[in-house]
Structures are given as C-alpha cells and as structure tokens.
Design a protein around this motif. Sequence first.
Motif, PDB file in Angstrom:
ATOM      1  N   ASP A 282       3.927 -16.562   5.068  1.00  0.00           N
ATOM      2  CA  ASP A 282       2.775 -15.962   5.737  1.00  0.00           C
ATOM      3  C   ASP A 282       3.199 -15.401   7.094  1.00  0.00           C
ATOM      4  O   ASP A 282       3.692 -16.119   7.955  1.00  0.00           O
ATOM      5  CB  ASP A 282       1.676 -17.004   5.914  1.00  0.00           C
ATOM      6  N   SER A 283       3.012 -14.067   7.260  1.00  0.00           N
ATOM      7  CA  SER A 283       3.463 -13.406   8.488  1.00  0.00           C
ATOM      8  C   SER A 283       2.525 -13.655   9.654  1.00  0.00           C
ATOM      9  O   SER A 283       2.900 -13.440  10.816  1.00  0.00           O
ATOM     10  CB  SER A 283       3.564 -11.907   8.237  1.00  0.00           C
ATOM     11  N   GLY A 284       1.319 -14.075   9.383  1.00  0.00           N
ATOM     12  CA  GLY A 284       0.342 -14.235  10.448  1.00  0.00           C
ATOM     13  C   GLY A 284      -0.502 -12.991  10.671  1.00  0.00           C
ATOM     14  O   GLY A 284      -1.446 -13.025  11.466  1.00  0.00           O
ATOM     15  N   VAL A 285      -0.164 -11.906  10.001  1.00  0.00           N
ATOM     16  CA  VAL A 285      -0.932 -10.668  10.085  1.00  0.00           C
ATOM     17  C   VAL A 285      -1.802 -10.582   8.833  1.00  0.00           C
ATOM     18  O   VAL A 285      -1.302 -10.681   7.718  1.00  0.00           O
ATOM     19  CB  VAL A 285      -0.008  -9.437  10.165  1.00  0.00           C
ATOM     20  N   THR A 286      -3.078 -10.400   9.042  1.00  0.00           N
ATOM     21  CA  THR A 286      -4.025 -10.393   7.933  1.00  0.00           C
ATOM     22  C   THR A 286      -4.630  -9.015   7.763  1.00  0.00           C
ATOM     23  O   THR A 286      -5.133  -8.422   8.735  1.00  0.00           O
ATOM     24  CB  THR A 286      -5.154 -11.404   8.179  1.00  0.00           C
ATOM     25  N   GLN A 287      -4.561  -8.520   6.545  1.00  0.00           N
ATOM     26  CA  GLN A 287      -5.173  -7.228   6.238  1.00  0.00           C
ATOM     27  C   GLN A 287      -6.228  -7.413   5.159  1.00  0.00           C
ATOM     28  O   GLN A 287      -6.016  -8.134   4.190  1.00  0.00           O
ATOM     29  CB  GLN A 287      -4.130  -6.228   5.730  1.00  0.00           C
ATOM     30  N   THR A 288      -7.347  -6.742   5.358  1.00  0.00           N
ATOM     31  CA  THR A 288      -8.395  -6.765   4.345  1.00  0.00           C
ATOM     32  C   THR A 288      -8.977  -5.368   4.178  1.00  0.00           C
ATOM     33  O   THR A 288      -8.985  -4.579   5.137  1.00  0.00           O
ATOM     34  CB  THR A 288      -9.536  -7.731   4.748  1.00  0.00           C
ATOM     35  N   PRO A 289      -9.441  -5.009   2.978  1.00  0.00           N
ATOM     36  CA  PRO A 289      -9.261  -5.769   1.743  1.00  0.00           C
ATOM     37  C   PRO A 289      -7.844  -5.603   1.198  1.00  0.00           C
ATOM     38  O   PRO A 289      -7.083  -4.782   1.699  1.00  0.00           O
ATOM     39  CB  PRO A 289     -10.286  -5.118   0.816  1.00  0.00           C
ATOM     40  N   LYS A 290      -7.488  -6.341   0.199  1.00  0.00           N
ATOM     41  CA  LYS A 290      -6.164  -6.207  -0.424  1.00  0.00           C
ATOM     42  C   LYS A 290      -6.118  -4.978  -1.327  1.00  0.00           C
ATOM     43  O   LYS A 290      -5.085  -4.308  -1.431  1.00  0.00           O
ATOM     44  CB  LYS A 290      -5.823  -7.458  -1.228  1.00  0.00           C
ATOM     45  N   HIS A 291      -7.220  -4.742  -1.995  1.00  0.00           N
ATOM     46  CA  HIS A 291      -7.318  -3.595  -2.901  1.00  0.00           C
ATOM     47  C   HIS A 291      -8.626  -2.875  -2.647  1.00  0.00           C
ATOM     48  O   HIS A 291      -9.637  -3.511  -2.316  1.00  0.00           O
ATOM     49  CB  HIS A 291      -7.286  -4.044  -4.370  1.00  0.00           C
ATOM     50  N   LEU A 292      -8.573  -1.559  -2.817  1.00  0.00           N
ATOM     51  CA  LEU A 292      -9.774  -0.752  -2.603  1.00  0.00           C
ATOM     52  C   LEU A 292      -9.701   0.439  -3.544  1.00  0.00           C
ATOM     53  O   LEU A 292      -8.703   1.164  -3.564  1.00  0.00           O
ATOM     54  CB  LEU A 292      -9.803  -0.291  -1.151  1.00  0.00           C
ATOM     55  N   ILE A 293     -10.739   0.610  -4.323  1.00  0.00           N
ATOM     56  CA  ILE A 293     -10.837   1.777  -5.207  1.00  0.00           C
ATOM     57  C   ILE A 293     -12.086   2.535  -4.811  1.00  0.00           C
ATOM     58  O   ILE A 293     -13.171   1.957  -4.723  1.00  0.00           O
ATOM     59  CB  ILE A 293     -10.916   1.368  -6.691  1.00  0.00           C
ATOM     60  N   THR A 294     -11.919   3.821  -4.560  1.00  0.00           N
ATOM     61  CA  THR A 294     -13.053   4.613  -4.126  1.00  0.00           C
ATOM     62  C   THR A 294     -12.916   6.041  -4.647  1.00  0.00           C
ATOM     63  O   THR A 294     -11.849   6.435  -5.129  1.00  0.00           O
ATOM     64  CB  THR A 294     -13.154   4.593  -2.589  1.00  0.00           C
ATOM     65  N   ALA A 295     -13.979   6.794  -4.522  1.00  0.00           N
ATOM     66  CA  ALA A 295     -13.991   8.158  -5.057  1.00  0.00           C
ATOM     67  C   ALA A 295     -13.603   9.174  -3.986  1.00  0.00           C
ATOM     68  O   ALA A 295     -13.710   8.904  -2.781  1.00  0.00           O
ATOM     69  CB  ALA A 295     -15.371   8.476  -5.612  1.00  0.00           C
ATOM     70  N   THR A 296     -13.186  10.329  -4.437  1.00  0.00           N
ATOM     71  CA  THR A 296     -12.864  11.395  -3.496  1.00  0.00           C
ATOM     72  C   THR A 296     -14.093  11.734  -2.658  1.00  0.00           C
ATOM     73  O   THR A 296     -15.236  11.626  -3.133  1.00  0.00           O
ATOM     74  CB  THR A 296     -12.393  12.671  -4.220  1.00  0.00           C
ATOM     75  N   GLY A 297     -13.822  12.086  -1.415  1.00  0.00           N
ATOM     76  CA  GLY A 297     -14.907  12.440  -0.508  1.00  0.00           C
ATOM     77  C   GLY A 297     -15.509  11.273   0.244  1.00  0.00           C
ATOM     78  O   GLY A 297     -16.248  11.472   1.210  1.00  0.00           O
ATOM     79  N   GLN A 298     -15.181  10.071  -0.177  1.00  0.00           N
ATOM     80  CA  GLN A 298     -15.760   8.882   0.460  1.00  0.00           C
ATOM     81  C   GLN A 298     -15.009   8.503   1.737  1.00  0.00           C
ATOM     82  O   GLN A 298     -13.972   9.090   2.089  1.00  0.00           O
ATOM     83  CB  GLN A 298     -15.740   7.703  -0.515  1.00  0.00           C
ATOM     84  N   ARG A 299     -15.542   7.499   2.409  1.00  0.00           N
ATOM     85  CA  ARG A 299     -14.956   6.987   3.652  1.00  0.00           C
ATOM     86  C   ARG A 299     -14.735   5.492   3.507  1.00  0.00           C
ATOM     87  O   ARG A 299     -15.590   4.796   2.960  1.00  0.00           O
ATOM     88  CB  ARG A 299     -15.905   7.267   4.813  1.00  0.00           C
TER      89      ARG A 299
END
Lengths: 110, 112
Positions: B1-18
Amino acid sequence: GESVGLHLPTLSVQEGDNSIINCAYSNSASDYFIWYKQESGKGPQFIIDIRSNMDKRQGQRVTVLLNKTVKHLSLQIAATQPGDSAVYFCHNNAGNMLTFGGGTRLMVKP
Amino acid sequence: DSGVTQTPKHLITATGQRVTLRCSPRSGDLSVYWYQQSLDQGLQFLIQYYNGEERAKGNILERFSAQQFPDLHSELNLSSLELGDSALYFCASQLNLNTEAFFGQGTRLTVV
C-alpha cells in the motif's frame, strides 16, 4: 530516455539470466535518480534510487549504476524471474517531476 | 500500500459526459501529480499541485482541469469526454524533489 508518450521498447530475457535496462538523461543538474517498476494495471512502484555522489548502489537482486559523465543510468536485475516482468521507468529530479523516461518493457521467458 | 488513494478504481461513461477523479496523497506530502497512461504507452504528465497551488502543467487538454483542496486531496475533472480519453489516470504524491514519489493504483476510465 526522457521522452514520453512513445510506444515502449521491449527487452526479452530468459528466466535466470541477468537483465540490464538503460536510461539516458539530459539535465546535468540532476542529482537524484530513481527506478520505478510498473506491473500491468498497477501504479508504478519504487525499486531503487541513487544520488549523484555515488556511482553504484545495490539492493536485493537489483543494482543501479550512474555514469554522470555520459548522463546514463542503468538498472541491473540479477537472476531475472517471471515476477520481474513489468515496465521499468527511470526518473531524475532535475527541473521537476514532470516526465518519466518512456519506459522499457521487460519480458521474462520461462 | 503506497498510502495514495484514488477513487473510483473503475469508471465507465459515455462520450460527452463529465467525470471527476479523486486522489488523497500520503500524509505529509504536499505535491500531487496527475498522469494519463493510454494502453502500452508511457506516463503522460498532466498537471502538478503543491500545497494547493498549481505548480506545473503538462499536455493537459482544455477539457481537463484539476484542483487541490486545503486538506491536500486533489480532483481531476474531465469533461466532454471522447473515446480517446479512455486510459488509466494515476495520481502520485511526493514530499520533495529529493524523495521518491508514491503512486496510487489508478482510475481506469472507459469512455463508450
């Protein structure tokens, strides 16, 4: 080297052989150098570092060599194992942590 | 564990989104860096923050923006998403330029 965004060169070695991965840097003001290992789908992890007042540093199965005259850094892995298969990046502290070396993919053949 | 946390791990979204990607640095690290990594490519530097202020910018698109908050966590905002934005996005934190950087496990963004 220090270019980024390129497709990665690949080094293929036989399991048990020694591996040597090279990196060139351009800024002579660099005085701290790091090698990172990135396994597939994971974030880069620190392997070993060296400061400019040294020309060699050894870790467990890894050795980093620094040649300041020709601005060259190398990572030597002894008795390469399948678990060493990854992309290896070099980095130095000159300027900023803006770029990594493009990376070298190490593939270990059983 | 590096101590750096990123969220979310996975993200699926459509074109044009934010979307917004989040990074919590290691305790005590003031610098946060964001990188984009497309398939079989190196790490492309996007942007760096130091103690809440933008320190350096790389090849970051105008559709992308970031900020670092007073508690030192950082967010990367990606808007008007395109298929080509699909990539792994890494965050790293660092105490100073003479120490190693610690990377999160990344957010895998897939734009469909």
